[in-house]
Design a protein around this motif. Structure first.
Motif, PDB file in Angstrom:
ATOM      1  N   THR A  29     -50.216  84.751  57.119  1.00  0.00           N
ATOM      2  CA  THR A  29     -49.376  83.570  56.867  1.00  0.00           C
ATOM      3  C   THR A  29     -47.893  83.954  56.862  1.00  0.00           C
ATOM      4  O   THR A  29     -47.031  83.093  56.951  1.00  0.00           O
ATOM      5  CB  THR A  29     -49.737  82.918  55.517  1.00  0.00           C
ATOM      6  N   ASP A  30     -47.581  85.270  56.759  1.00  0.00           N
ATOM      7  CA  ASP A  30     -46.192  85.732  56.871  1.00  0.00           C
ATOM      8  C   ASP A  30     -45.789  86.017  58.314  1.00  0.00           C
ATOM      9  O   ASP A  30     -44.684  86.519  58.558  1.00  0.00           O
ATOM     10  CB  ASP A  30     -45.982  87.012  56.054  1.00  0.00           C
ATOM     11  N   GLY A  31     -46.693  85.752  59.264  1.00  0.00           N
ATOM     12  CA  GLY A  31     -46.332  85.858  60.673  1.00  0.00           C
ATOM     13  C   GLY A  31     -46.585  87.207  61.320  1.00  0.00           C
ATOM     14  O   GLY A  31     -46.117  87.457  62.436  1.00  0.00           O
ATOM     15  N   LEU A  32     -47.343  88.066  60.658  1.00  0.00           N
ATOM     16  CA  LEU A  32     -47.628  89.390  61.228  1.00  0.00           C
ATOM     17  C   LEU A  32     -48.889  89.299  62.087  1.00  0.00           C
ATOM     18  O   LEU A  32     -49.927  88.862  61.585  1.00  0.00           O
ATOM     19  CB  LEU A  32     -47.853  90.360  60.064  1.00  0.00           C
ATOM     20  N   PRO A  33     -48.844  89.702  63.373  1.00  0.00           N
ATOM     21  CA  PRO A  33     -50.079  89.632  64.181  1.00  0.00           C
ATOM     22  C   PRO A  33     -51.096  90.647  63.666  1.00  0.00           C
ATOM     23  O   PRO A  33     -50.745  91.799  63.432  1.00  0.00           O
ATOM     24  CB  PRO A  33     -49.602  89.989  65.602  1.00  0.00           C
ATOM     25  N   ALA A  48     -45.476  84.722  64.769  1.00  0.00           N
ATOM     26  CA  ALA A  48     -44.474  84.143  63.861  1.00  0.00           C
ATOM     27  C   ALA A  48     -44.430  82.621  64.019  1.00  0.00           C
ATOM     28  O   ALA A  48     -44.298  81.884  63.036  1.00  0.00           O
ATOM     29  CB  ALA A  48     -43.105  84.762  64.131  1.00  0.00           C
ATOM     30  N   ALA A  51     -47.554  81.032  62.388  1.00  0.00           N
ATOM     31  CA  ALA A  51     -47.423  81.009  60.921  1.00  0.00           C
ATOM     32  C   ALA A  51     -46.424  79.938  60.490  1.00  0.00           C
ATOM     33  O   ALA A  51     -46.604  79.280  59.463  1.00  0.00           O
ATOM     34  CB  ALA A  51     -46.990  82.380  60.414  1.00  0.00           C
ATOM     35  N   THR A  52     -45.382  79.744  61.293  1.00  0.00           N
ATOM     36  CA  THR A  52     -44.388  78.705  60.976  1.00  0.00           C
ATOM     37  C   THR A  52     -45.043  77.323  61.035  1.00  0.00           C
ATOM     38  O   THR A  52     -44.848  76.484  60.144  1.00  0.00           O
ATOM     39  CB  THR A  52     -43.213  78.776  61.978  1.00  0.00           C
ATOM     40  N   GLY A  55     -47.272  76.866  58.009  1.00  0.00           N
ATOM     41  CA  GLY A  55     -46.512  76.599  56.775  1.00  0.00           C
ATOM     42  C   GLY A  55     -46.021  75.161  56.745  1.00  0.00           C
ATOM     43  O   GLY A  55     -46.181  74.444  55.746  1.00  0.00           O
TER      44      GLY A  55
END
Ligand code: HEM
Lengths: 123, 195
Positions: A29-33, A48, A51-52, A55
């Motif tokens: 959820t923090d955008g890390l693959p 990223a 995840a955006t 959110g």
């Protein structure tokens, strides 16, 4: 490591069941693959963005009282990206050419998202 | 949802090199001259607000209520600064100012510009109005310059962190995701920035 292998297997199966997909990835959820299978493009950037969307989607659901966020999509004239919640920690994103079978994509990707969620919640 | 004032002020102190940061000796020196410095309150306040009311961008922000009410923000700050102590509470209050400034529309250029004015006004007044010996005036200005750097750093960092906290909360993006978006975007602009 085992979790990464499991995630790659899930993405591989998903792409085999829906050949029109050009990319599938799982991100935090923090955008890390965490795992990806892509014909082309930048996994960091796509993760990223997924995840955006997740959110923002969650926040929109909260705002209109839609309950727990499940999925969202972004359509262009050449293709679509579908973004699914995969438990509390992750997101599944898939990219398809336009004209792909949306029903099949949802069927397979929702199932994949729930498997991803089970694997990551176990950790 | 605001950024933690304690977290912001502690992070700023960790980033500021000790020689550049306001010290306990600086604090003792200022509070030791508090009764003389208190005489400058009217002079500083009048000059500060004359400038802000004469400039349309800053005058717009101060348009509500009486000038004497608006002046209280600086007067309270000057009094509390001269009184000390420069404890966690003081720096957390400066961090809170960063959030207040976002809310009322005071930008960092406005704040930093007025700090420059305050330092120049103090330099003139220490000798011209308070008749301090040049050695004391120099030591005092050294302390005020470090106070300026430290307060500006806390207010400006708090402004940024509160802006990001509100953005994170309203869009559902975690601060970590926002940092990632920035890193990914910058890496796309300049390959040497990837990290
Ligand atoms: C040297 C730079 C500055 C410092 C140290 C400073 C400090 C402060 C402090 C301590 C407060 C909170 C007051 C309280 O707790 O009651 C405050 C609020 C405020 N500041 Fe600043 N400030 C600075 C520059 C500016 C500038 C350039 C403006 C331009 C318009 C401004 C406008 C305001 C306004 C409108 C408030 C809200 C409180 C009120 O007016 O009643 N400040 N500031």
């Amino acid at each position: 490591m085992a979790a990464a292998d499991d995630l790659n297997t899930i993405l591989g199966r998903l792409r085999a069941s829906v050949p029109e997909l050009s990319a599938a990835l799982v991100a935090t959820t923090d955008g890390l693959p965490i795992a990806h299978s892509m014909n082309a493009g930048d996994a960091n950037r796509l993760a990223a963005m997924a995840a955006t969307a997740l959110g923002l989607g969650r926040r929109i659901c909260e705002t209109y009282g839609g309950g727990e966020f499940r999925e969202t999509s972004v359509s262009g004239d050449q293709g679509q990206m579908y973004i699914y919640s995969a438990g509390s920690k992750a997101v599944l994103g898939v990219v398809a050419r336009s004209g792909a079978n949306v029903g099949l994509i949802h069927l397979e990707a929702r199932d994949a998202a729930s498997q991803v969620s089970q694997i990551l919640e176990r950790r | 949802m605001a950024a933690s004032f304690t977290g912001v002020s502690e992070a700023v102190f960790a980033h500021l090199p000790p020689a550049a940061r306001f010290s306990s000796e600086d604090g003792a020196f200022l509070t030791g001259h508090a009764s003389a410095l208190a005489l400058l309150e009217d002079h500083l306040t009048a000059g500060f607000y004359d400038i802000l009311f004469a400039h349309s961008e800053t005058a717009r922000i101060l348009s509500g209520g009486e000038r004497s009410e608006r002046e209280m923000a600086l007067r309270r700050w000057w009094r509390r600064t001269l009184e000390g102590p420069f404890d966690a509470h003081y720096w957390e209050w400066q961090a809170a100012v960063g959030l207040i400034h976002v809310r009322v529309g005071v930008t960092n250029p406005m704040m930093i510009g007025m700090w420059g004015w305050i330092l120049n006004a103090l330099q003139g007044a220490l000798v011209g109005k308070l008749n301090l010996p040049p050695q004391d005036a120099d030591r005092m200005m050294e302390a005020f310059h470090r106070l300026a750097a430290t307060v500006q750093a806390v207010i400006a960092e708090s402004y940024l962190q509160n802006y990001l906290a509100v953005l994170a909360n309203s869009t559902g993006m975690s601060p970590e995701l926002i940092h990632r978006l920035v890193a990914v975007e910058l890496a796309g602009l300049d390959p040497s920035a990837q990290g």
